[in-house]
Design a protein around this motif. Sequence first.
Motif, PDB file in Angstrom:
ATOM      1  N   ASN A   1      49.888  56.268  35.302  1.00 32.93           N
ATOM      2  CA  ASN A   1      48.486  56.579  35.011  1.00 32.93           C
ATOM      3  C   ASN A   1      47.980  57.764  35.833  1.00 32.93           C
ATOM      4  O   ASN A   1      47.296  58.643  35.312  1.00 32.93           O
TER       5      ASN A   1
ATOM      6  N   SER B   1      49.747  60.995  34.450  1.00 31.69           N
ATOM      7  CA  SER B   1      49.277  61.416  33.124  1.00 31.69           C
ATOM      8  C   SER B   1      47.816  61.857  33.148  1.00 31.69           C
ATOM      9  O   SER B   1      47.390  62.646  32.306  1.00 31.69           O
ATOM     10  N   SER B   2      47.051  61.379  34.143  1.00 36.58           N
ATOM     11  CA  SER B   2      45.647  61.797  34.254  1.00 36.58           C
ATOM     12  C   SER B   2      45.501  63.057  35.096  1.00 36.58           C
ATOM     13  O   SER B   2      44.399  63.567  35.272  1.00 36.58           O
TER      14      SER B   2
ATOM     15  N   GLY C   1      43.408  62.317  37.997  1.00 35.73           N
ATOM     16  CA  GLY C   1      41.985  62.231  37.693  1.00 35.73           C
ATOM     17  C   GLY C   1      41.335  63.548  37.352  1.00 35.73           C
ATOM     18  O   GLY C   1      40.098  63.628  37.320  1.00 35.73           O
TER      19      GLY C   1
ATOM     20  N   ASN D   1      41.530  65.523  34.413  1.00 29.72           N
ATOM     21  CA  ASN D   1      41.612  65.900  32.999  1.00 29.72           C
ATOM     22  C   ASN D   1      43.032  66.119  32.495  1.00 29.72           C
ATOM     23  O   ASN D   1      43.278  66.958  31.632  1.00 29.72           O
ATOM     24  N   GLY D   2      43.988  65.384  33.030  1.00 28.99           N
ATOM     25  CA  GLY D   2      45.336  65.417  32.494  1.00 28.99           C
ATOM     26  C   GLY D   2      46.202  66.530  33.037  1.00 28.99           C
ATOM     27  O   GLY D   2      45.742  67.439  33.726  1.00 28.99           O
TER      28      GLY D   2
END
Length: 464
Positions: A27, A30-31, A34, A36-37
Amino acid sequence: MSLHGKLVVGSIIELNKLVEASEDHKNVLSSGFGSNGVDLVSGGPPCQSFSMAGMRKKDCDKNTLPWEFAKFVSNVKPKVALLENVTGILRAFKDEDGNKFHAWFEVAKVFASIGYVPLCLHVNARMAGVAQNRPRFIMIAVRHDVCEVLMRSFKKNGTDYEMWQTSLRFYQLVDKNKNNLDAVEFGELPYYDAEKRDCERFETSEILDNLVAVNYSRAVSVKDALDDLKQNSPSKPSEFVNRLNSCFSGYTKSTSGELANHEFRLNSHAVKCRFRIYQVLQQLSNRAINADVLSVMKGETETLTDTAWSAMASYEFLDAKEEKLMSFRNKSDFETYLKDFRTKKQTQKALDPTAPAPAALSIPDDACHYDERELRVLTVREMARIQSFPDNFEFRSKVTTGGQMRKFEVPQYTQVGNAVPPLLGLALGESIKKLLDRYNSLIKLEERHIQEQQVQYESQQVIA
């Protein structure tokens, strides 16, 4: 364990295990922690042996690496994935049953199957300002939802729209046959060749034009890259050298303050004599004469043709015993000289100072210097200059290594030879930045439009 701010080093296989073992790790990656990816994941897995059939048979450990790279991309879900490989991947290969397959096409299918639209390119680092003819296969794979947004930013029927539309159709075909990728036959996706048939496409593209910024007439030569590094009568740094070091200033910094990786290797007198012969052959640039002289040096023939002798007779060669140049008066003495310095090396040659270096240049024995007073192989720094590394980028580990230790060590010459040239990396980065800037601008524009509509709707409700 927090991954933020950490450098994770290891096999891509182990990295995937790490990510898949922890949902938190997946997570946060992939984020983009934190933010925006993730914008980009890049890599260069060996793909030559990769085929769908080969993967099923698991007949080669290297077959798994493209899958592992794709698996990491699937886990992290970047907006763009970049894959680089040698130009040989574009040739057809044969599996152990004799069936032909195209590894680049197979890899493109894999990325399409995990939700990415692949654009496949054949580019040459020389056209990005590198002092070497270094053709490379590049795949820029854009996540499907990002590609859909980008398509709205391209001019209809323009170069970029046409190229990505072709890739999008391929993606849709793979998606339709997701359970049977073998049904997607070779020919459904083209690759675009920047040097040959598709040069005009690159030039007219708003995204890829910087990959062909340097044409043949402005190509950076070996002399441009190396002449100031000579032991004897070095020139001032060329415009290329100054521009190169300026371009990457602030990104790398030498710890010693001196020019690193520029230790000269010792060559025997016999080797120097051979190097001078190679220099003369390079200056003559005649295939027939080259083959004639080398056939004597390899022990395949005993005599030179009169044509070869006539051409070689006008040049000076290194004296067999002393560090001085001398000429030959008759053919027989010169033939004896060639036989005294016989070699089994097949590809060694002298560099042409007026042209970019050849593609085959990754180990010290590949080439020797072009200057008659520099009868030697290139230093690591000189190889790095050709590859477009700035002078303050230091290479660590041993200079060379061999045998079984090559499985565990990556010597300096190999680090340089196997690298993506920084100027090519910069040009690719600029292309990807253009894609991401377009995407982000359009997303912001559409979000603003939605907000304006919402405000308008709410104001109408208040009035009502």
